[in-house]
Scaffold this motif. Sequence first.
Motif, PDB file in Angstrom:
ATOM      1  N   GLN A 200      -0.396  -5.856  -3.856  1.00  0.00           N
ATOM      2  CA  GLN A 200      -0.225  -6.968  -2.919  1.00  0.00           C
ATOM      3  C   GLN A 200      -0.018  -8.292  -3.655  1.00  0.00           C
TER       4      GLN A 200
ATOM      5  N   ASP B 105      -6.449   3.147  -6.000  1.00  0.00           N
ATOM      6  CA  ASP B 105      -7.800   2.581  -5.952  1.00  0.00           C
ATOM      7  C   ASP B 105      -7.676   1.087  -5.641  1.00  0.00           C
ATOM      8  N   ARG B 106      -8.824   0.400  -5.646  1.00  0.00           N
ATOM      9  CA  ARG B 106      -8.827  -1.027  -5.317  1.00  0.00           C
ATOM     10  C   ARG B 106      -7.913  -1.818  -6.247  1.00  0.00           C
TER      11      ARG B 106
ATOM     12  N   ALA C  86      -4.345  -1.394  -5.287  1.00  0.00           N
ATOM     13  CA  ALA C  86      -4.057  -2.048  -4.003  1.00  0.00           C
ATOM     14  C   ALA C  86      -3.917  -3.556  -4.206  1.00  0.00           C
ATOM     15  N   VAL C  87      -4.887  -4.135  -4.912  1.00  0.00           N
ATOM     16  CA  VAL C  87      -4.857  -5.580  -5.154  1.00  0.00           C
ATOM     17  C   VAL C  87      -3.640  -5.935  -6.004  1.00  0.00           C
TER      18      VAL C  87
ATOM     19  N   SER D 103       0.313   1.726   4.426  1.00  0.00           N
ATOM     20  CA  SER D 103      -0.301   1.746   3.095  1.00  0.00           C
ATOM     21  C   SER D 103      -0.410   0.306   2.621  1.00  0.00           C
ATOM     22  N   PHE D 104      -1.194   0.091   1.558  1.00  0.00           N
ATOM     23  CA  PHE D 104      -1.295  -1.280   1.042  1.00  0.00           C
ATOM     24  C   PHE D 104       0.053  -1.755   0.502  1.00  0.00           C
TER      25      PHE D 104
ATOM     26  N   SER E 267      -0.081   2.291  -4.543  1.00  0.00           N
ATOM     27  CA  SER E 267      -0.919   1.222  -3.984  1.00  0.00           C
ATOM     28  C   SER E 267      -2.241   1.750  -3.451  1.00  0.00           C
ATOM     29  N   MET E 268      -2.323   3.065  -3.245  1.00  0.00           N
ATOM     30  CA  MET E 268      -3.526   3.662  -2.660  1.00  0.00           C
ATOM     31  C   MET E 268      -4.398   4.356  -3.710  1.00  0.00           C
TER      32      MET E 268
ATOM     33  N   LEU F  96       2.002  -2.710   3.609  1.00  0.00           N
ATOM     34  CA  LEU F  96       1.433  -3.991   4.049  1.00  0.00           C
ATOM     35  C   LEU F  96       1.994  -5.153   3.238  1.00  0.00           C
TER      36      LEU F  96
END
Lengths: 384, 384
Positions: B116, B108-109, B112-113, B179-180, B105-106, B183
């Motif tokens: 989630q 890159d963007r 992460a997106v 972390s994302f 999840s970390m 989260l």
Amino acid sequence: MKVIVIGGDGYCGWATALHLSNQGYDVGILDNLSRRYWDSKLGVDTLTPIAPIQKRIKRWQELTGKTIDLFVGDITDYSFLSQTLRQFEPEAIVHFGEQRSAPYSMIDREHAVFTQVNNVVGTLNILYAMKEDFPEAHLVKLGTMGEYGTPNIDIEEGYITIEHNGRKDTLPYPKQPGSFYHLSKVHDSHNIHFACKIWGLRATDLNQGVVYGVLTEETGMDEMLINRLDYDGVFGTALNRFCIQAAIGHPLTVYGKGGQTRGFLDIRDTVRCIDIAIKNPAEEGKFRVFNQFTELFSIKDLAEMVQKAGQAIGLKVEIDNLDNPRVELDEHYFNAKNTKLLDLGLQPHYLSDSLLDSLLNFAEKYKGRVDKEQILPTVSWHRK
Amino acid sequence: MKVIVIGGDGYCGWATALHLSNQGYDVGILDNLSRRYWDSKLGVDTLTPIAPIQKRIKRWQELTGKTIDLFVGDITDYSFLSQTLRQFEPEAIVHFGEQRSAPYSMIDREHAVFTQVNNVVGTLNILYAMKEDFPEAHLVKLGTMGEYGTPNIDIEEGYITIEHNGRKDTLPYPKQPGSFYHLSKVHDSHNIHFACKIWGLRATDLNQGVVYGVLTEETGMDEMLINRLDYDGVFGTALNRFCIQAAIGHPLTVYGKGGQTRGFLDIRDTVRCIDIAIKNPAEEGKFRVFNQFTELFSIKDLAEMVQKAGQAIGLKVEIDNLDNPRVELDEHYFNAKNTKLLDLGLQPHYLSDSLLDSLLNFAEKYKGRVDKEQILPTVSWHRK
């Protein structure tokens, strides 16, 4: 100082963009104009005839000589967001750009998923864009008092110090949000907090109460600058909706007993709170939370105040206690703190007879635009 | 009793599906097989040669006479999910079907997106499908101990009673995920809690610790049933990774000082915990939280235990304290409660020399499959 207002075509966003421009900030508006589109799809409309964003901005320039840059696009599109920020180079990013209606998020699965994805991804994109290009910028993010729900203890501003089994820590205040929309704001708060911690970003989460009123110093300058005023069952909020209902002779729609107590504030204070937050930025790495409201009212009390104010100008105002379409306590303890913005200099416009008068007169003026079919709540929180 | 295991092709999911089948449940597996796909894209692979899900299930039937229904598809596709549930008619829904790696999840963007949206939308879809068709079913959802972070007070199971300014309430335990991915689990917990409250659904959130081990009674029956065992920097977790590193003569990769303390459990206990949760369902409208781990260890302690166990069988094992790629405290207070599953009858397999021996021997057996390039962490939490 350069400030970009994401969601600057909306109710709070437009008033804020003009106020900041008037205060001398160099303002840009980034908006995907989705509120206008959602209105179209739902068949609802603002009470007030709002001008297209391009005309609003042009009129503002004609009146004040101040320019506002406009960027029409969607923050869930990262390349658009990133390019826009690189072009504008903001020092503060004010983020109103989310789906902000609880009933809208509760219409059905699609609207729940849309609300959470739209809000969470938009905010994640802002965080990543800040990390990449603007790590020193200050994020001023609109949260909601609804993140806290209605706990049986005092509500602090974002954090609470807990003593437990002989030890002590200050931790994020527990969240009990009451709709998929309010949940999206809780998700955002957790994501932003984490980004501040790992990347050293600075952010202020403004847990705003219910906003009322329509005129600010700036939006009142000219009818072309008029702000939106929602009265429908999806986007209309308590006090504004009651004034419009009173003006057209519709009973005030109180959900359940009306003992729901919430924080409220005048839109003239919303715009000042944003200014205060920008002028006093969060420290590097800090996720700061302010509760942004000025007074607590129960829905029942507000309805009675509007009834009284309406009667004083000759309106006959009834109050209807509808079956509550939401799942929420309609009688509960509620005591929320709001000293942080006051400590930074906020001088509140408390709810007054003159404000109610002005709002009722405003509603009277535009009552020919009201569609009575849109007033009652149609979205239910209940399974059956 | 009919139980659908979402994510039943994964590490915990596969072991659980077989265990439940062996216990006499009528089991279905719903999986989009994305873990296999992500492995391909990252160029990593499980230490163990896992069979395709179709062959695994066929072999299980040959060995035991028990059938497991297979539904290959994605729960973020609501129509697929809804149709599958209507066809299978589950009484319990075990939900492992999420992206479960913090480093992933970390990256890159985009990751992460993706993490989630994938996790939050999948879970929202399950909640809506339950609301529509299976409001009586019991959702058994995998959360993580990482939702709590490392507060300086004792960690309770999901809720904490707070006394504050002379009043008292029991509220959701404050969350400080790291972390994302973590989260996303916090977002899920809030969403599920709300759905239970408004729709009367019943759910158990299992805040699981770090799982170790590979063999269960069922997956050990035949090599065709072998479970995955990740050792790479993205999907590998502390104890399993250390044993594989020891087996191939790679220094054990401790991040920072290794004072990070976490809850751990044997995969043989994971499968029993799920069974216990199903056998003792949450009440209607209740969002129940169990902390699912059996022991607390610091990373440093685990590394030293593996070092000692390795030396006992003639391996030379070094410990490397790497710069921590994560942003986390590497020395902190940590005391988490885990009595709820014990009270319901869990009899833990505590970490023992024999388990370490068996895991080391297992790692030795397959060490020819190790790609040493995949061992070190490559994903950083830091901005620069």
